[in-house]
Write a protein that holds these residues in place. Sequence first.
Motif, PDB file in Angstrom:
ATOM      1  N   ALA A  88       0.828  -1.206   0.000  1.00  0.00           N
ATOM      2  CA  ALA A  88       0.000   0.000   0.000  1.00  0.00           C
ATOM      3  C   ALA A  88       0.865   1.259   0.000  1.00  0.00           C
ATOM      4  N   ILE A  89       1.947   1.252   0.799  1.00  0.00           N
ATOM      5  CA  ILE A  89       2.847   2.410   0.846  1.00  0.00           C
ATOM      6  C   ILE A  89       3.495   2.634  -0.516  1.00  0.00           C
ATOM      7  N   LEU A  90       3.952   1.561  -1.144  1.00  0.00           N
ATOM      8  CA  LEU A  90       4.602   1.666  -2.454  1.00  0.00           C
ATOM      9  C   LEU A  90       3.613   2.120  -3.520  1.00  0.00           C
ATOM     10  N   ALA A  91       2.389   1.617  -3.444  1.00  0.00           N
ATOM     11  CA  ALA A  91       1.380   1.983  -4.438  1.00  0.00           C
ATOM     12  C   ALA A  91       1.057   3.475  -4.376  1.00  0.00           C
ATOM     13  N   ASP A  92       0.995   4.034  -3.174  1.00  0.00           N
ATOM     14  CA  ASP A  92       0.721   5.465  -3.039  1.00  0.00           C
ATOM     15  C   ASP A  92       1.805   6.296  -3.717  1.00  0.00           C
ATOM     16  N   PHE A  93       3.070   5.951  -3.477  1.00  0.00           N
ATOM     17  CA  PHE A  93       4.171   6.710  -4.068  1.00  0.00           C
ATOM     18  C   PHE A  93       4.251   6.458  -5.572  1.00  0.00           C
ATOM     19  N   GLU A  94       3.981   5.222  -5.986  1.00  0.00           N
ATOM     20  CA  GLU A  94       4.015   4.894  -7.414  1.00  0.00           C
ATOM     21  C   GLU A  94       3.008   5.740  -8.185  1.00  0.00           C
ATOM     22  N   ARG A  95       1.827   5.949  -7.624  1.00  0.00           N
ATOM     23  CA  ARG A  95       0.805   6.737  -8.312  1.00  0.00           C
ATOM     24  C   ARG A  95       1.266   8.175  -8.537  1.00  0.00           C
ATOM     25  N   ILE A  96       1.997   8.725  -7.570  1.00  0.00           N
ATOM     26  CA  ILE A  96       2.510  10.086  -7.721  1.00  0.00           C
ATOM     27  C   ILE A  96       3.493  10.161  -8.884  1.00  0.00           C
ATOM     28  N   LEU A  97       4.406   9.199  -8.947  1.00  0.00           N
ATOM     29  CA  LEU A  97       5.413   9.203 -10.012  1.00  0.00           C
ATOM     30  C   LEU A  97       4.778   8.946 -11.375  1.00  0.00           C
ATOM     31  N   ALA A  98       3.842   8.001 -11.424  1.00  0.00           N
ATOM     32  CA  ALA A  98       3.193   7.673 -12.692  1.00  0.00           C
ATOM     33  C   ALA A  98       2.384   8.857 -13.214  1.00  0.00           C
ATOM     34  N   GLY A 100       3.179  11.841 -13.017  1.00  0.00           N
ATOM     35  CA  GLY A 100       4.128  12.774 -13.622  1.00  0.00           C
ATOM     36  C   GLY A 100       4.738  12.274 -14.912  1.00  0.00           C
ATOM     37  N   GLY A 101       4.379  11.069 -15.325  1.00  0.00           N
ATOM     38  CA  GLY A 101       4.855  10.530 -16.602  1.00  0.00           C
ATOM     39  C   GLY A 101       5.979   9.527 -16.508  1.00  0.00           C
ATOM     40  N   SER A 102       6.398   9.175 -15.295  1.00  0.00           N
ATOM     41  CA  SER A 102       7.475   8.186 -15.156  1.00  0.00           C
ATOM     42  C   SER A 102       6.935   6.774 -15.325  1.00  0.00           C
ATOM     43  N   GLN A 103       7.773   5.911 -15.854  1.00  0.00           N
ATOM     44  CA  GLN A 103       7.437   4.490 -15.918  1.00  0.00           C
ATOM     45  C   GLN A 103       7.920   3.845 -14.624  1.00  0.00           C
ATOM     46  N   THR A 104       7.043   3.210 -13.894  1.00  0.00           N
ATOM     47  CA  THR A 104       7.365   2.713 -12.563  1.00  0.00           C
ATOM     48  C   THR A 104       7.266   1.195 -12.497  1.00  0.00           C
ATOM     49  N   THR A 105       8.118   0.612 -11.664  1.00  0.00           N
ATOM     50  CA  THR A 105       8.096  -0.817 -11.400  1.00  0.00           C
ATOM     51  C   THR A 105       8.262  -1.038  -9.907  1.00  0.00           C
ATOM     52  N   VAL A 106       7.282  -1.692  -9.285  1.00  0.00           N
ATOM     53  CA  VAL A 106       7.379  -2.024  -7.868  1.00  0.00           C
ATOM     54  C   VAL A 106       8.010  -3.401  -7.740  1.00  0.00           C
ATOM     55  N   VAL A 107       9.029  -3.509  -6.878  1.00  0.00           N
ATOM     56  CA  VAL A 107       9.734  -4.773  -6.706  1.00  0.00           C
ATOM     57  C   VAL A 107       9.700  -5.177  -5.233  1.00  0.00           C
ATOM     58  N   ALA A 108       9.897  -6.467  -4.991  1.00  0.00           N
ATOM     59  CA  ALA A 108       9.912  -6.967  -3.616  1.00  0.00           C
ATOM     60  C   ALA A 108      11.270  -6.747  -2.958  1.00  0.00           C
TER      61      ALA A 108
END
Length: 305
Positions: A88-98, A100-108
């Motif tokens: 959930a923490i990673l998803a919140d930050f990922e949405r902010i970056l995405a 702005g146009g960045s391509q994001t990848t969440v990893v374990a």
Amino acid sequence: MQNGLNVEVDLYEALKKLKPNEEPRIISTAVWIGTELRGNNVEHNGFVSVHQCLHTHICNGLVHQDRVSLGVHRPSTTATTNTPEEAAILADFERILAAGGSQTTVVAEIQRIKYSKNFWNACLGITAALTRFPLTAIFRPPHLEPGAPPSPSPPTLSPNEIPSASPSIAEYSIPAIRAAMEEVYALGTVLFPASDVVPGLDPAVVENTLCNTARLHADPSASHRASTLVDVENGRPTEVEVILGELVRMGRTKGVAMPVGALLSCRCTKADLNLFFQRIEMMYALLLIIQNQLLKRSDANKPSL
């Protein structure tokens, strides 16, 4: 969101000291971005993501999108999944970056991703800073230099061949850079061993990173300057400790030789001498890059006959 390794350790330990029974929640990232400061404007230039090429031998084609891998910092490097709270923490930050146009990848497990990115910073970015020239001085052939006259028969490269600025650079400088990257890889296999549950480092990371970077900087329009080079040019402190220093310290801890720095010893074994000449070869390799640029400038300033 910083280059280098173990940049989160001090913060992690400080938070852990404050709340020993609570695991600190620190988002760590590996960032691939190509930008230049022109006046007061930051321009995002075309670049091939090294992360993209870690899994393929295809190193042509340009993209114009920043890439970010993000994960939770942990002392352990064996995690295979994120907890629901971490996700959930990673998803919140990922949405902010995405957004702005960045391509994001969440990893374990983020540390091995950051380590793979550091191949570029430690071996290519640092080379640019030490020589005071951008990576085009290594990888752009003369016929691709801006303003070069059209060549009736421009040389062609095989898919796995690395372009170079001169034959000497191809013979000495590029192999020295590759050897440095192989030292980083050797340490990485100790830090991130493959197991049944987690993968090790990609065996192709050295060649793919080198190939990808070379093809990008051989392009006539390439103008990217490594951030460490820009720091040196502007008289700013660099990130040398987290980019190179951490590699040396981790290598010493794990007993993996990382020949960075001078060999000062009154009693040299044969192995010591071999190590010394590796370092002399690296000095020669770096000076060849500088010499090639100075010769070009000298030739350009000669009066025409």
